[in-house]
Design an enzyme around this catalytic site. Structure first.
Site, mmCIF file in Angstrom:
data_model
loop_
_atom_site.group_PDB
_atom_site.id
_atom_site.type_symbol
_atom_site.label_atom_id
_atom_site.label_comp_id
_atom_site.label_asym_id
_atom_site.label_seq_id
_atom_site.Cartn_x
_atom_site.Cartn_y
_atom_site.Cartn_z
ATOM 1 N N GLY A 43 0.523 -1.626 -0.193
ATOM 2 C CA GLY A 43 0.165 0.148 -0.269
ATOM 3 C C GLY A 43 0.571 1.473 -0.117
ATOM 4 O O GLY A 43 1.433 1.476 -1.081
ATOM 5 N N SER A 110 5.736 -5.378 -1.682
ATOM 6 C CA SER A 110 5.206 -4.007 -2.331
ATOM 7 C C SER A 110 5.880 -3.074 -0.883
ATOM 8 O O SER A 110 7.114 -2.256 -0.214
ATOM 9 C CB SER A 110 4.918 -3.056 -3.137
ATOM 10 O OG SER A 110 4.366 -2.080 -3.251
ATOM 11 N N TRP A 111 5.121 -1.624 -0.161
ATOM 12 C CA TRP A 111 5.355 -1.155 0.230
ATOM 13 C C TRP A 111 5.742 -1.898 1.843
ATOM 14 O O TRP A 111 6.738 -1.218 3.079
ATOM 15 C CB TRP A 111 3.724 0.086 0.913
ATOM 16 C CG TRP A 111 4.484 0.618 1.977
ATOM 17 C CD1 TRP A 111 3.290 0.327 3.297
ATOM 18 C CD2 TRP A 111 4.678 1.662 3.004
ATOM 19 N NE1 TRP A 111 3.420 0.483 4.394
ATOM 20 C CE2 TRP A 111 4.100 1.300 4.267
ATOM 21 C CE3 TRP A 111 5.969 2.172 2.394
ATOM 22 C CZ2 TRP A 111 4.743 2.991 5.180
ATOM 23 C CZ3 TRP A 111 5.476 3.214 2.813
ATOM 24 C CH2 TRP A 111 5.727 3.741 4.598
ATOM 25 N N ASP A 266 8.168 -5.280 -12.995
ATOM 26 C CA ASP A 266 7.695 -4.632 -12.482
ATOM 27 C C ASP A 266 7.534 -2.658 -12.674
ATOM 28 O O ASP A 266 8.379 -2.071 -12.435
ATOM 29 C CB ASP A 266 8.356 -4.938 -10.591
ATOM 30 C CG ASP A 266 7.661 -3.743 -10.106
ATOM 31 O OD1 ASP A 266 6.934 -2.848 -9.906
ATOM 32 O OD2 ASP A 266 7.277 -4.807 -8.539
ATOM 33 N N HIS A 294 4.654 -6.508 -11.089
ATOM 34 C CA HIS A 294 5.101 -6.096 -9.232
ATOM 35 C C HIS A 294 3.487 -7.077 -8.253
ATOM 36 O O HIS A 294 4.288 -6.736 -7.786
ATOM 37 C CB HIS A 294 4.013 -4.710 -9.526
ATOM 38 C CG HIS A 294 4.233 -4.202 -7.709
ATOM 39 N ND1 HIS A 294 5.217 -3.322 -7.194
ATOM 40 C CD2 HIS A 294 2.430 -3.644 -6.715
ATOM 41 C CE1 HIS A 294 5.108 -3.168 -6.061
ATOM 42 N NE2 HIS A 294 3.302 -3.303 -6.136
#
Length: 319
Positions: A43, A110-111, A266, A294
Site C-alpha cells: 500500500g 511493495s510498501w 514491475d 509487480h
C-alpha cells in the site's frame, strides 16, 4: 513452478490496542511452535490478504499477519490520524511482544518491504532475516516515477490521464500534493472519487499476467479508500523518513540473510532500486523474475517467494 501452499484458516485473531485511538487486527496461523514469520502488506493501506499465509509451509512456520494501523480490519479504518513510520514500527514491536517471540523472519511486498526494512533497522536484534518482494525504498525518485509525467506515465499514458481526471490544471503540476489534499478533505464525494482513481491507477499497472486494462470500477471501495488515503498521506510526508534513509542505514542489518525478489517488468517499483539495495547488502541475494510484474500473485513470483521461504527455513534451522 511451486504453487501457493493450501488454504488454511487462522488459529486465532486478535485486536491489539496500540494507542488511545488505534487497535490493530492481528492473526496467527500454521505451527505455533514453528519459526515465527511476520508478513507486512503493501500500500500503504492495502490490508493483509488471506493468501499471504500461503507463502509459508504451515507445518514449519508460525505465520503472523496484521492490518497496519488505520486500514483493513484495524480500528478505526480508514484513518491517518496518528499514523506514521515510527508508530508502524512500534506496532510491529508490540505484535512481537504479544506473541512472546524473541526473533522472527520479517517479510513483505511493495510498501511492505519499506516497513520491513525500517523495522529491521530499528530492531535488528529481533530479526532472523528478510524476504522482500518488489522493493520500495521511499525515495523522491520513486515518488516521481509513479506520480510525475516523465515516469511510469510514459508506459501507460492513458492510465495516467485517467489518474489526473480528478485534478484541475493547477493541481496537475503536483499530483501527489493535490491527491493528498483531496483524499483527506471534508468533501466526501471528491475524496471518494479521488480514492477510486488512485486505486485504479495502481491496480491497472500492477500485473502483466492478470490484466486489468478494462477495469473501470474498484472491487472494494473500503480497500480503495484505505489505500489511497494512507499512500497519499505517507508519500506526501516522504514516508516520515529522511531521503535515502533505508539505504544509508543498511549497515544495521547487512549481517542478516535476505532474499530480494523483483519482477523485471514491475512498473510500480523499479528494478534498479532493488539492484541498489542488493549491491549494498552483502548477505542478500537478488532474484530477478524474468517474466513478472509487480503483483505478489503472478506465477513466477509465487514460485520464487515460496521457494525463498522454504530455503530460509532450512537456513534458520541449520544456524
Amino acid at each position: 513452478m511451486k504453487p501457493l501452499y493450501p488454504k488454511i484458516l487462522p488459529n486465532a485473531t486478535h485486536f491489539i490496542e496500540v494507542s488511545e485511538q488505534h487497535q490493530i487486527y492481528v492473526e496467527s496461523s500454521g505451527n505455533p511452535a514453528g519459526i515465527p514469520v511476520i508478513y507486512c502488506h503493501g500500500g500503504p493501506g492495502a490490508g493483509a490478504s488471506s493468501d499471504f499465509r500461503r507463502y509459508f509451509n504451515p507445518e514449519i512456520y508460525h505465520i503472523i499477519l496484521f492490518d497496519q494501523r488505520g486500514c483493513g480490519r484495524s480500528l478505526p479504518s480508514p484513518s491517518v490520524e496518528g499514523v506514521d513510520m515510527v508508530s508502524m514500527i512500534a506496532d510491529m514491536e508490540k505484535i512481537r511482544q504479544f506473541f512472546t517471540v524473541d526473533k522472527w523472519l520479517v517479510t513483505g511486498g511493495s510498501w511492505g518491504t519499506t516497513l520491513s526494512l525500517a523495522y529491521g533497522q530499528s530492531y535488528p536484534q529481533h530479526c532472523l532475516g528478510f524476504i522482500l518482494r518488489g522493493v520500495f525504498l521511499a525515495t523522491q525518485v520513486e515518488y516521481d516515477w509513479l506520480y510525475r509525467a516523465n515516469g511510469v506515465a510514459k508506459f501507460f499514458p492513458e492510465y495516467y490521464q485517467d489518474f489526473l481526471l480528478p485534478l484541475n490544471e493547477q493541481q496537475k503540476r503536483d499530483p501527489l500534493s493535490a491527491y493528498y489534499q483531496l483524499v483527506t478533505s471534508d468533501n466526501e464525494v471528491a475524496a471518494i472519487a479521488a480514492c477510486k482513481a488512485w486505486y485504479l491507477y495502481e491496480d491497472r499497472m500492477s500485473s502483466i499476467e492478470h490484466q486489468a486494462d478494462s477495469k473501470q470500477e474498484v472491487d472494494d471501495p473500503h480497500i480503495a479508500h484505505c489505500l489511497a488515503m494512507q499512500s497519499a498521506h505517507f508519500f506526501y510526508h516522504n514516508s516520515f523518513m529522511a531521503e535515502g534513509q533505508l539505504l544509508d542505514n543498511i549497515h544495521r542489518i547487512n549481517h542478516l540473510p535476505a532474499f530480494i525478489l523483483h519482477g523485471r517488468y514491475d512498473m510500480i517499483c523499479q528494478l534498479d532500486i532493488a539492484y541498489q539495495l542488493a549491491n549494498a547488502w552483502p548477505t542478500a541475494q537478488l532474484q530477478i523474475l524474468p517474466v513478472a510484474g509487480h503483483s505478489g500473485f503472478e506465477r513466477q513470483t509465487i514460485d520464487a517467494f515460496c521457494q525463498a521461504a522454504d530455503k530460509m527455513a532450512e537456513f534458520i534451522g541449520n544456524h
